[in-house]
Design an enzyme around this catalytic site. Sequence first.
Site, PDB file in Angstrom:
ATOM      1  N   ASN A 129       0.777  -1.123   0.094  1.00 17.33           N
ATOM      2  CA  ASN A 129       0.103   0.093   0.024  1.00 17.33           C
ATOM      3  C   ASN A 129       0.854   1.206   0.038  1.00 17.33           C
ATOM      4  O   ASN A 129       0.477   2.305  -0.695  1.00 17.33           O
ATOM      5  CB  ASN A 129      -1.008   0.042   1.107  1.00 17.33           C
ATOM      6  CG  ASN A 129      -0.500  -0.132   2.395  1.00 17.33           C
ATOM      7  OD1 ASN A 129       0.814  -0.700   2.465  1.00 17.33           O
ATOM      8  ND2 ASN A 129      -1.398   0.017   3.566  1.00 17.33           N
ATOM      9  N   GLY A 204       1.973  -5.310   7.663  1.00 18.36           N
ATOM     10  CA  GLY A 204       1.215  -6.018   6.762  1.00 18.36           C
ATOM     11  C   GLY A 204      -0.145  -6.401   7.614  1.00 18.36           C
ATOM     12  O   GLY A 204      -0.464  -5.962   8.602  1.00 18.36           O
ATOM     13  N   SER A 205      -0.607  -7.822   7.106  1.00 21.90           N
ATOM     14  CA  SER A 205      -2.001  -8.065   7.912  1.00 21.90           C
ATOM     15  C   SER A 205      -1.749  -8.561   9.175  1.00 21.90           C
ATOM     16  O   SER A 205      -0.619  -9.302   9.360  1.00 21.90           O
ATOM     17  CB  SER A 205      -2.757  -9.084   6.814  1.00 21.90           C
ATOM     18  OG  SER A 205      -1.789 -10.169   6.777  1.00 21.90           O
ATOM     19  N   THR A 206      -2.523  -8.707  10.018  1.00 15.73           N
ATOM     20  CA  THR A 206      -2.337  -9.333  11.434  1.00 15.73           C
ATOM     21  C   THR A 206      -2.380 -10.668  11.074  1.00 15.73           C
ATOM     22  O   THR A 206      -1.619 -11.357  12.038  1.00 15.73           O
ATOM     23  CB  THR A 206      -3.881  -8.648  12.056  1.00 15.73           C
ATOM     24  OG1 THR A 206      -3.832  -7.568  12.401  1.00 15.73           O
ATOM     25  CG2 THR A 206      -3.798  -9.596  13.492  1.00 15.73           C
ATOM     26  N   VAL A 208      -0.845 -12.573   8.829  1.00 16.38           N
ATOM     27  CA  VAL A 208       0.487 -12.691   8.331  1.00 16.38           C
ATOM     28  C   VAL A 208       1.517 -12.424   9.605  1.00 16.38           C
ATOM     29  O   VAL A 208       2.473 -13.189   9.717  1.00 16.38           O
ATOM     30  CB  VAL A 208       1.008 -12.223   7.068  1.00 16.38           C
ATOM     31  CG1 VAL A 208       2.572 -12.461   7.072  1.00 16.38           C
ATOM     32  CG2 VAL A 208       0.376 -12.764   6.044  1.00 16.38           C
ATOM     33  N   GLY A 209       1.110 -11.301  10.256  1.00 19.76           N
ATOM     34  CA  GLY A 209       1.968 -11.063  11.765  1.00 19.76           C
ATOM     35  C   GLY A 209       2.064 -11.995  12.584  1.00 19.76           C
ATOM     36  O   GLY A 209       3.074 -12.465  13.369  1.00 19.76           O
ATOM     37  N   GLU A 226       3.783  -4.286  12.516  1.00 18.96           N
ATOM     38  CA  GLU A 226       2.967  -3.091  12.290  1.00 18.96           C
ATOM     39  C   GLU A 226       1.559  -3.656  11.287  1.00 18.96           C
ATOM     40  O   GLU A 226       1.844  -4.094  10.284  1.00 18.96           O
ATOM     41  CB  GLU A 226       3.325  -1.982  11.177  1.00 18.96           C
ATOM     42  CG  GLU A 226       4.668  -1.155  12.084  1.00 18.96           C
ATOM     43  CD  GLU A 226       4.176  -0.345  13.227  1.00 18.96           C
ATOM     44  OE1 GLU A 226       3.087  -0.169  13.415  1.00 18.96           O
ATOM     45  OE2 GLU A 226       5.070   0.328  13.808  1.00 18.96           O
ATOM     46  N   CYS A 260      -3.786   1.574   6.565  1.00 19.09           N
ATOM     47  CA  CYS A 260      -3.730   0.824   7.929  1.00 19.09           C
ATOM     48  C   CYS A 260      -4.103   2.003   8.902  1.00 19.09           C
ATOM     49  O   CYS A 260      -4.970   1.514   9.839  1.00 19.09           O
ATOM     50  CB  CYS A 260      -2.467   0.028   8.346  1.00 19.09           C
ATOM     51  SG  CYS A 260      -0.980   1.278   8.319  1.00 19.09           S
ATOM     52  N   GLU A 430       7.658   2.425  15.165  1.00 13.14           N
ATOM     53  CA  GLU A 430       8.516   2.955  14.087  1.00 13.14           C
ATOM     54  C   GLU A 430       8.679   4.572  14.020  1.00 13.14           C
ATOM     55  O   GLU A 430       7.882   5.082  14.969  1.00 13.14           O
ATOM     56  CB  GLU A 430       8.178   2.327  12.585  1.00 13.14           C
ATOM     57  CG  GLU A 430       7.733   1.025  12.679  1.00 13.14           C
ATOM     58  CD  GLU A 430       7.810   0.364  11.249  1.00 13.14           C
ATOM     59  OE1 GLU A 430       6.896   0.669  10.436  1.00 13.14           O
ATOM     60  OE2 GLU A 430       8.747  -0.278  10.758  1.00 13.14           O
TER      61      GLU A 430
HETATM   62  P1  NAP Z   1       0.146  -9.417   3.888  1.00 16.23           P
HETATM   63  O1  NAP Z   1      -0.484 -10.289   3.105  1.00 16.23           O
HETATM   64  O2  NAP Z   1       0.364  -9.567   5.353  1.00 16.23           O
HETATM   65  O3  NAP Z   1       1.562  -9.135   3.333  1.00 16.23           O
HETATM   66  C1  NAP Z   1       2.559  -8.122   3.668  1.00 16.23           C
HETATM   67  C2  NAP Z   1       4.005  -8.921   3.222  1.00 16.23           C
HETATM   68  O4  NAP Z   1       4.191  -9.985   4.098  1.00 16.23           O
HETATM   69  C3  NAP Z   1       4.099  -9.011   1.759  1.00 16.23           C
HETATM   70  O5  NAP Z   1       5.468  -8.694   1.489  1.00 16.23           O
HETATM   71  C4  NAP Z   1       3.789 -10.451   1.593  1.00 16.23           C
HETATM   72  O6  NAP Z   1       4.706 -11.269   0.636  1.00 16.23           O
HETATM   73  C5  NAP Z   1       4.688 -10.891   2.924  1.00 16.23           C
HETATM   74  N1  NAP Z   1       4.284 -12.290   3.462  1.00 16.23           N
HETATM   75  C6  NAP Z   1       3.191 -13.106   3.231  1.00 16.23           C
HETATM   76  N2  NAP Z   1       3.077 -14.100   3.884  1.00 16.23           N
HETATM   77  C7  NAP Z   1       4.239 -14.271   4.408  1.00 16.23           C
HETATM   78  C8  NAP Z   1       4.793 -15.167   5.493  1.00 16.23           C
HETATM   79  N3  NAP Z   1       4.149 -16.225   5.699  1.00 16.23           N
HETATM   80  N4  NAP Z   1       5.833 -14.953   5.994  1.00 16.23           N
HETATM   81  C9  NAP Z   1       6.756 -13.579   5.663  1.00 16.23           C
HETATM   82  N5  NAP Z   1       6.155 -12.888   4.532  1.00 16.23           N
HETATM   83  C10 NAP Z   1       4.998 -13.026   4.327  1.00 16.23           C
HETATM   84  O7  NAP Z   1      -0.350  -7.764   3.737  1.00 16.23           O
HETATM   85  P2  NAP Z   1      -0.629  -6.979   2.277  1.00 16.23           P
HETATM   86  O8  NAP Z   1      -1.761  -8.107   1.734  1.00 16.23           O
HETATM   87  O9  NAP Z   1       0.531  -6.791   1.507  1.00 16.23           O
HETATM   88  O10 NAP Z   1      -1.259  -5.855   2.921  1.00 16.23           O
HETATM   89  C11 NAP Z   1      -2.617  -5.431   3.461  1.00 16.23           C
HETATM   90  C12 NAP Z   1      -2.651  -5.668   5.043  1.00 16.23           C
HETATM   91  O11 NAP Z   1      -1.341  -5.104   5.785  1.00 16.23           O
HETATM   92  C13 NAP Z   1      -3.789  -4.856   5.466  1.00 16.23           C
HETATM   93  O12 NAP Z   1      -4.541  -5.790   6.497  1.00 16.23           O
HETATM   94  C14 NAP Z   1      -3.067  -3.711   6.252  1.00 16.23           C
HETATM   95  O13 NAP Z   1      -3.916  -3.297   7.460  1.00 16.23           O
HETATM   96  C15 NAP Z   1      -1.970  -4.291   6.554  1.00 16.23           C
HETATM   97  N6  NAP Z   1      -0.866  -2.834   6.651  1.00 16.23           N
HETATM   98  C16 NAP Z   1      -0.675  -2.656   7.857  1.00 16.23           C
HETATM   99  C17 NAP Z   1       0.424  -1.260   7.645  1.00 16.23           C
HETATM  100  C18 NAP Z   1       0.642  -0.670   9.242  1.00 16.23           C
HETATM  101  O14 NAP Z   1       1.647   0.090   9.210  1.00 16.23           O
HETATM  102  N7  NAP Z   1       0.387  -1.121  10.415  1.00 16.23           N
HETATM  103  C19 NAP Z   1       0.460  -0.743   6.663  1.00 16.23           C
HETATM  104  C20 NAP Z   1       0.317  -1.364   5.735  1.00 16.23           C
HETATM  105  C21 NAP Z   1      -0.619  -2.341   5.536  1.00 16.23           C
HETATM  106  P3  NAP Z   1       3.727 -11.380  -0.897  1.00 16.23           P
HETATM  107  O15 NAP Z   1       2.397 -10.667  -0.688  1.00 16.23           O
HETATM  108  O16 NAP Z   1       4.760 -10.656  -1.533  1.00 16.23           O
HETATM  109  O17 NAP Z   1       3.643 -12.627  -1.102  1.00 16.23           O
END
Ligand code: NAP
Length: 451
Positions: A129, A204-206, A208-209, A226, A260, A430
């Site tokens: 994003n 990223g997403s909660t 995956v976190g 985050e 987010c 951060e």
């Molecule tokens: P995501 O699916 O959690 O992916 C984030 C990153 O993690 C991507 O680079 C992804 O790789 C990687 N990833 C996926 N599975 C993984 C695993 N098992 N081990 C290690 N890395 C892995 O999130 P997204 O779909 O990109 O973004 C949307 C989400 O992020 C939303 O829920 C949003 O709330 C959250 N977000 C939070 C913040 C914050 O600052 N708190 C900021 C932005 C977004 P690939 O996608 O390349 O496969």
Amino acid sequence: MLQVIEPATETVLEQIPRAGAAEADAAVARAKAAHPGWRAIAPADRAKLLYELADLVESALDELALLEARNAGKPITDARGEMGMVLDTFRYYAGAPERMLGDTIPVGGGQAFTVREPLGVVALITPWNFPLTIAAWKMAPALAAGNTIVLKPAELTPLTALRFERLASEVLPPGVVNVVAGPGSTVGSRLVAHPDVAKVAFTGSTSVGRAIAASAAHTIKRVTLELGGKSANVIFADADLERAAAAAPTAVFGNAGQDCCARSRILVQRSAVERFMALLEPHVRAIVVGDPLDEDTQMGPLISASQRDAVASFVPAGAPVAFQGSVPCGPGYWFAPTVLYPVDRGARAVTEEIFGPVAVVIPFEDEAEAIEIANDTIYGLSGSVWTENGARALRVARAMETGVLSINTNTSVRVATPFGGFKQSGVGRELGPHALDAYSEVKSIYYATEG
Ligand code: NAP
Ligand code: MG
């Protein structure tokens, strides 16, 4: 090969090699080899190199903004603003190597003091994003604190990170900055499990976190997370309603809601709801949705077809749509800015993060109910309070369970101030001086002077 798509046109923007676990291992090995040299550079010299890197980023700002706008589908004016923040972030932390201060501590029989040591190799995993912005929030303090880095950008948006890697290679020693563009399931999970990685910084997403925290536990890695949000924009009847209504759309529809920090729950004191809705409607209808490269565009497409479908599932036929903006016809993953009202408090649109341009409006009676509704979520990232009553503004700001909070504005992210979540929005901070703590360890040294 990895086909990088332009979400406004649904066409291939670029094809790049797709990395896997072997490339992740190679990048960690390069970062590990580079670490002793990088940490040994005198703080003032490391600062100089980081300022030079910032100057290079500045010279590439227009190019980076265009790349980000096309790849992430964000308005070019927003992309320029974000690249400005990338630059500010590098400049802010470039001066940090000389500010990694410790304490002297009075003890008997000698002298005790603390120093901050780098962690070693840190893995940075980022979402699509705000691709380069979020990467910069991690890279700049990590490098300033003396670490070497392996960055895994989201597969959907790797282009600015790869461009940055080339810029970094012009001024920093080889192996200090490494970018590995590949899937989370292979590259990401390998970095999290890798024994030579000391820390994972993830946005990223909660879900995956949660998986990352569990995997990192095996090697006791440091982890900062985050994650998602479902933030509240709390508007009291005594607020400047015109300003609050003019500001609310950007706070939830900015970046097409893929933020987010999106204030996606608009809480309005019941006595002011009707007037607020009347003020809000023209602002929402006037949002210019379209070609990200057009200077007048305020909102672009969503990142992908699957993201658009996920967002659409929150607005099924018969959903209580109060009003909507409009979208272009033709290719592109468009979704109109949408305001839902009235909503059932148990509805998915009220409880789940949507990550798209959909807001819900929820009335409340008084201060106590506003706080109760605002905190009725697993998340706790950001929020806003609008009121002309200063004491109430502070009471509500303190009572809201969020990491960042703004009063009479919806802006809460600044390079100099800490950013992060309460509850399931994450762990750690951060930005600001706090980020340096997250990329270093405290060492306590005792120097005996007696006996
Ligand atoms: P995501 O699916 O959690 O992916 C984030 C990153 O993690 C991507 O680079 C992804 O790789 C990687 N990833 C996926 N599975 C993984 C695993 N098992 N081990 C290690 N890395 C892995 O999130 P997204 O779909 O990109 O973004 C949307 C989400 O992020 C939303 O829920 C949003 O709330 C959250 N977000 C939070 C913040 C914050 O600052 N708190 C900021 C932005 C977004 P690939 O996608 O390349 O496969
Ligand atoms: Mg994902």
